[in-house]
Write a protein that holds these residues in place. Structure first.
Motif, short mmCIF file in Angstrom:
data_model
loop_
_atom_site.label_atom_id
_atom_site.label_comp_id
_atom_site.label_asym_id
_atom_site.label_seq_id
_atom_site.Cartn_x
_atom_site.Cartn_y
_atom_site.Cartn_z
N LYS A 75 -48.13 -15.46 27.78
CA LYS A 75 -46.69 -16.04 27.92
C LYS A 75 -45.87 -15.40 29.11
O LYS A 75 -45.12 -16.04 29.67
N THR A 76 -46.16 -13.97 29.33
CA THR A 76 -45.28 -13.46 30.32
C THR A 76 -45.81 -13.65 31.67
O THR A 76 -45.31 -13.33 32.61
N GLN A 77 -46.91 -14.56 31.84
CA GLN A 77 -47.57 -14.63 33.15
C GLN A 77 -47.48 -15.93 33.54
O GLN A 77 -48.07 -16.34 34.62
N ILE A 78 -46.79 -16.78 32.70
CA ILE A 78 -46.71 -18.24 33.21
C ILE A 78 -45.92 -18.22 34.46
O ILE A 78 -46.51 -19.26 35.18
N GLY A 79 -45.25 -17.62 34.94
CA GLY A 79 -44.35 -17.72 36.18
C GLY A 79 -45.24 -17.53 37.41
O GLY A 79 -45.30 -18.30 38.25
N PRO A 80 -45.85 -16.33 37.33
CA PRO A 80 -46.74 -15.98 38.42
C PRO A 80 -47.92 -16.90 38.43
O PRO A 80 -48.24 -17.26 39.52
N ALA A 81 -48.23 -17.39 37.41
CA ALA A 81 -49.52 -18.31 37.44
C ALA A 81 -48.98 -19.69 38.31
O ALA A 81 -49.75 -20.04 38.94
N VAL A 82 -47.71 -19.91 37.94
CA VAL A 82 -47.31 -21.24 38.45
C VAL A 82 -47.12 -21.07 39.91
O VAL A 82 -47.65 -21.84 40.91
N LEU A 83 -46.65 -19.95 40.26
CA LEU A 83 -46.59 -19.52 41.99
C LEU A 83 -47.84 -19.52 42.36
O LEU A 83 -48.08 -19.58 43.64
N ALA A 84 -48.85 -18.99 41.71
CA ALA A 84 -50.22 -18.85 42.49
C ALA A 84 -50.77 -20.23 42.53
O ALA A 84 -51.53 -20.54 43.75
N ALA A 85 -50.70 -21.00 41.60
CA ALA A 85 -51.08 -22.32 41.83
C ALA A 85 -50.40 -23.08 42.77
O ALA A 85 -50.99 -23.79 43.59
N ALA A 86 -49.07 -23.02 43.07
CA ALA A 86 -48.26 -23.65 44.02
C ALA A 86 -48.64 -23.00 45.59
O ALA A 86 -48.92 -23.84 46.28
N GLY A 87 -48.89 -21.68 45.53
CA GLY A 87 -49.46 -21.25 46.76
C GLY A 87 -50.66 -21.61 47.31
O GLY A 87 -51.06 -22.06 48.61
N SER A 88 -51.61 -21.94 46.26
CA SER A 88 -52.95 -22.15 46.60
C SER A 88 -53.00 -23.68 47.06
O SER A 88 -53.86 -24.21 47.79
N ALA A 89 -52.02 -24.49 46.42
CA ALA A 89 -52.17 -25.92 46.71
C ALA A 89 -51.74 -26.03 48.13
O ALA A 89 -52.13 -26.89 48.91
N ILE A 90 -50.69 -25.30 48.61
CA ILE A 90 -50.17 -25.41 49.95
C ILE A 90 -51.42 -25.05 50.82
O ILE A 90 -51.52 -25.64 51.83
N GLY A 91 -51.97 -23.66 50.55
CA GLY A 91 -53.07 -23.55 51.39
C GLY A 91 -54.29 -24.51 51.37
O GLY A 91 -54.94 -24.78 52.32
N ALA A 92 -54.50 -25.21 50.37
CA ALA A 92 -55.74 -26.22 50.27
C ALA A 92 -55.27 -27.33 50.97
O ALA A 92 -56.06 -27.89 51.81
N MET A 93 -53.91 -27.85 51.21
CA MET A 93 -53.34 -28.83 52.21
C MET A 93 -53.82 -28.31 53.76
O MET A 93 -54.22 -29.34 54.34
N LEU A 94 -53.39 -27.27 53.93
CA LEU A 94 -53.79 -26.77 55.31
C LEU A 94 -55.22 -26.69 55.69
O LEU A 94 -55.65 -26.89 56.54
N ALA A 95 -56.01 -26.46 54.55
CA ALA A 95 -57.60 -26.24 54.72
C ALA A 95 -58.19 -27.61 55.06
O ALA A 95 -59.29 -27.59 55.79
N THR A 96 -57.42 -28.74 54.79
CA THR A 96 -58.01 -30.01 55.17
C THR A 96 -57.67 -30.29 56.73
O THR A 96 -58.07 -31.31 57.23
N LEU A 97 -56.89 -29.47 57.25
CA LEU A 97 -56.33 -29.91 58.65
C LEU A 97 -56.79 -28.82 59.78
O LEU A 97 -57.18 -29.11 60.87
N ILE A 98 -56.78 -27.43 59.06
CA ILE A 98 -57.20 -26.44 60.13
C ILE A 98 -58.53 -25.50 59.77
O ILE A 98 -58.58 -25.58 58.23
N PRO A 99 -59.39 -25.05 60.51
CA PRO A 99 -60.60 -24.27 60.11
C PRO A 99 -60.03 -23.02 59.32
O PRO A 99 -59.40 -22.14 59.64
N GLY A 100 -60.67 -23.01 58.05
CA GLY A 100 -60.50 -21.47 57.31
C GLY A 100 -61.01 -20.55 58.13
O GLY A 100 -61.02 -19.44 57.66
N GLU A 101 -62.09 -20.77 58.80
CA GLU A 101 -62.88 -19.84 59.45
C GLU A 101 -62.03 -18.82 60.26
O GLU A 101 -62.55 -17.70 60.86
N LEU A 102 -60.65 -19.16 60.54
CA LEU A 102 -59.67 -18.22 61.45
C LEU A 102 -59.70 -17.09 60.60
O LEU A 102 -59.52 -16.04 61.29
N PHE A 103 -59.76 -16.95 59.51
CA PHE A 103 -59.57 -15.72 58.60
C PHE A 103 -60.96 -14.82 58.81
O PHE A 103 -61.07 -13.50 58.30
#
Length: 251
Positions: A75-103
């Motif tokens: 219950k107390t981790q719903i907010g952080p979980a939503v932010l983790a999902a949002a951050g991952s979604a943005i990262g995944a969008m970029l993964a389809t455009l730029i090579p993740g191998e940069l990391f």
């Protein structure tokens, strides 16, 4: 990438089980599952997308196991979980455009630093310590940043969450592991949604590997809850060093 020989199918199943087991304790399952998929012929983007699908089963399985024993308050981790999902979604969008191998250039060195931190720091156990960052700031700054990385590249995200929970949130190792799995599950959802929309997921193989990940995570999480820091700390150090060595060899 749907038709594979029996040998390659067994290889992927075994890799997924091992990934689920290791990831449920120390993170780093992506560096087991992803190379296995690339080995059998997946494209990098398809491997990332399919890894997010099968990773849902492993991280979800471990999260449920830890939550049932009271190691994470959902219950107390719903907010952080939503932010983790949002951050991952943005990262995944970029993964389809730029090579993740940069990391790949700097990730091995970060993993070695994490291994040294957990390996050298004395008196590190399952008891919570004083936190250096408030829960609000931790959720607002650290969680989406690691989630973004998880969506864009992935391997090592669990280790980064673990380091942040222990060093900044003051969690003991078992509590940090439990909360890491919850945020891993959330970031897997965010990345999975984007990759599914783009259409780069191999569903048949992803679901098969997901079943193996689910089983591996059940075994690993129960072992972690039984032994606590005694198994989490050494496996975390070994995993980080192994991932760093693998990435350096790949380069």
């Amino acid at each position: 990438m749907e038709d594979l020989t029996l040998t390659l199918t067994v290889l992927l199943f075994a890799a997924a089980f091992l990934a689920g087991f290791v990831d449920s304790i120390a993170g780093g399952g992506g560096l087991i599952a992803l190379p296995a998929m690339l080995l059998v012929g997946f494209s990098p983007v398809e491997a990332l997308g399919t890894n997010k699908l099968q990773g849902l089963f492993g991280s979800g399985s471990a999260t449920v196991a830890y939550a049932r024993k009271g190691h994470v308050d959902l219950k107390t981790q719903i907010g952080p979980a939503v932010l983790a999902a949002a951050g991952s979604a943005i990262g995944a969008m970029l993964a389809t455009l730029i090579p993740g191998e940069l990391f790949r250039a700097f990730l091995p060195f970060l993993l070695i630093v994490i291994a040294l931190y957990f390996g050298i720091k004395p008196n590190m156990g399952d008891i919570d310590r004083a936190r250096r960052l408030s829960p609000f700031l931790f959720g607002l700054m650290i969680v989406p940043m690691v989630g973004f990385y998880d969506g864009l590249f992935g391997p090592g995200a669990g280790s980064f969450y673990m380091l942040a929970f222990v060093a900044l949130a003051g969690f003991g190792l078992l509590k940090a592991t439990a909360h890491t799995k919850l945020l891993n599950f959330a970031s897997n959802i965010g990345g999975f949604a984007v990759f599914a929309f783009v259409g780069v997921i191999s569903w048949k193989i992803g679901l098969m590997m997901g079943a193996a990940q689910f089983a591996g995570a059940q075994v690993g999480s129960r072992l972690a809850m039984k032994n606590g820091a005694k198994i989490i700390k050494p496996l975390l150090v070994i995993t980080c060093v192994a991932l760093a060595a693998k990435l350096l060899l790949d380069q």
